[in-house]
Design a protein around this motif. Structure first.
Motif, PDB file in Angstrom:
ATOM      1  N   GLY A 135       0.707  -1.295  -0.049  1.00 59.88           N
ATOM      2  CA  GLY A 135      -0.172   0.070   0.101  1.00 59.88           C
ATOM      3  C   GLY A 135       0.695   1.288   0.231  1.00 59.88           C
ATOM      4  O   GLY A 135       0.405   2.332  -0.042  1.00 59.88           O
ATOM      5  N   ALA A 136       2.130   1.237   0.035  1.00 63.94           N
ATOM      6  CA  ALA A 136       3.185   2.405   0.045  1.00 63.94           C
ATOM      7  C   ALA A 136       2.696   3.278  -1.166  1.00 63.94           C
ATOM      8  O   ALA A 136       2.656   4.613  -1.061  1.00 63.94           O
ATOM      9  N   GLY A 161      -5.957  -0.149  -5.078  1.00 69.21           N
ATOM     10  CA  GLY A 161      -4.739  -1.148  -5.184  1.00 69.21           C
ATOM     11  C   GLY A 161      -5.117  -2.259  -5.197  1.00 69.21           C
ATOM     12  O   GLY A 161      -6.086  -3.013  -4.634  1.00 69.21           O
ATOM     13  N   THR A 162      -4.332  -3.284  -6.330  1.00 73.62           N
ATOM     14  CA  THR A 162      -4.514  -4.569  -6.634  1.00 73.62           C
ATOM     15  C   THR A 162      -3.266  -5.240  -6.476  1.00 73.62           C
ATOM     16  O   THR A 162      -2.133  -4.622  -6.831  1.00 73.62           O
ATOM     17  N   ILE A 167      -0.927 -11.474   1.677  1.00 76.47           N
ATOM     18  CA  ILE A 167      -0.103 -10.700   3.053  1.00 76.47           C
ATOM     19  C   ILE A 167       0.079  -9.274   2.574  1.00 76.47           C
ATOM     20  O   ILE A 167      -0.245  -8.629   3.927  1.00 76.47           O
ATOM     21  N   VAL A 168       0.498  -8.894   1.761  1.00 76.77           N
ATOM     22  CA  VAL A 168       0.749  -7.581   1.618  1.00 76.77           C
ATOM     23  C   VAL A 168      -0.560  -6.514   1.522  1.00 76.77           C
ATOM     24  O   VAL A 168      -0.618  -5.543   1.782  1.00 76.77           O
ATOM     25  N   ARG A 173      -4.592  -2.551   3.630  1.00 76.88           N
ATOM     26  CA  ARG A 173      -5.939  -2.375   4.210  1.00 76.88           C
ATOM     27  C   ARG A 173      -5.983  -1.730   5.671  1.00 76.88           C
ATOM     28  O   ARG A 173      -6.577  -0.826   6.107  1.00 76.88           O
ATOM     29  N   ARG A 174      -4.909  -2.216   6.394  1.00 75.99           N
ATOM     30  CA  ARG A 174      -4.870  -1.910   7.812  1.00 75.99           C
ATOM     31  C   ARG A 174      -4.086  -0.500   7.874  1.00 75.99           C
ATOM     32  O   ARG A 174      -4.307   0.350   8.696  1.00 75.99           O
TER      33      ARG A 174
END
Length: 294
Positions: A135-136, A161-162, A167-168, A173-174
């Protein structure tokens, strides 16, 4: 298994000849599977890295060694239940906040104005981070767009974002990260869009602010799929530093599919080492590794 060691100076290091290893024929099967599933090439030079990553999965499914794990995958029907976990551990997810910032500067100073000058039913900018990793990249995009929105106040934005790795995507999402990964974020944006934890046991962690989190969603998607279940009027697609892992034919197919999801005048942004990959006839280069659809 007893681990032998060899003395090097004042340190002891493992004798790798005693470690469990993937047989060459099993590595060939694994590499072929990963390429078919994800498009990512795994040359023999990556075998040691893959062995290290697979040992965690080997232990998770109670297999005594990598040979037994590969037998479980390919000969005992374990692949159906294990394929998502396997892809998670073998895919590379190197990313940083504000990586290759020239692209973000171009978006802020040129793309947004050009896109909003186009006739549209509503002033919503759609941006897709197509290899979003943790997500960066998506959150960096959100910070830039939010800054533009503070100045213009005449549009809204939505970020997708896909990634293929569950895991990433969970981390994206967090939107919680170690504080040190925010070092590349410009100070003013760090102050506005990143929250420091007030909980003593979580000190050293930060989170993206809620107003940005409300504007983004993250889905699992495989770039090797022949169809992508998303809108075909996307304004900007970021696909950076992933095509270098694909074969040429797969590179061209992925680019073609993504360009098909851009609106006329929309932008495709690839990594600085990937400019020559984009050979689509209906796009033109408008900046370093930045292409605009006709």
């Amino acid at each position: 298994m007893q681990l032998q060691t060899a003395r090097v100076g004042a340190r002891f290091v493992p004798d790798v000849s005693t470690l469990d290893q993937i047989a060459p024929e099993d590595f060939t099967r694994l590499a072929s599977l990963v390429t078919r599933q994800t498009g990512i090439k795994l040359p023999p030079a990556k075998r040691l890295m893959i062995e290290g990553r697979l040992r965690k999965r080997m232990r998770a499914v109670n297999k005594p060694n990598l040979t037994a794990y590969c037998r479980f995958l390919f000969d005992e029907g374990g692949l159906d239940s294990e394929i998502t976990h396997l892809i998670d551990v073998v895919t590379t997810n190197k990313t940083d906040f504000f990586r290759e910032p020239e692209h973000l500067h171009f978006m802020e100073n040129h793309m947004v104005d050009a896109l909003l000058a186009q006739p549209r039913r509503r002033p919503l900018l759609k941006v897709w981070s197509a290899a979003s990793s943790n997500g960066a990249e998506a959150w960096s995009i959100a910070m830039v767009l939010e800054d533009v929105l503070r100045r213009r106040r005449d549009f809204s934005y939505a970020i997708l974002g896909t990634d293929i790795s569950t895991i990433v995507l969970a981390q994206a999402r967090r939107a919680i990260y170690p504080a040190e990964v925010m070092d590349p974020v410009p100070r003013d944006k760090r102050q506005r869009y990143v929250m420091d934890s007030r909980t003593p046991e979580l000190r050293g962690e930060v989170r993206i602010v809620p107003e940005l989190r409300r504007c983004a969603r993250f889905d699992r998607m495989n770039l090797m799929d022949t169809n992508y279940p998303y809108d075909r009027d996307v304004d900007i697609i970021f696909l950076r530093n992933v095509l270098i892992y694909f074969e040429k034919a797969d590179q061209e197919a992925v680019v073609s599919r993504l360009v098909g999801h851009l609106r006329p005048g929309g932008y495709l942004v690839v990594g600085h080492s990937e400019s020559m990959v984009v050979v689509e006839a209906n796009v033109r280069q408008v900046g370093p590794t930045i292409f605009q659809k006709s």
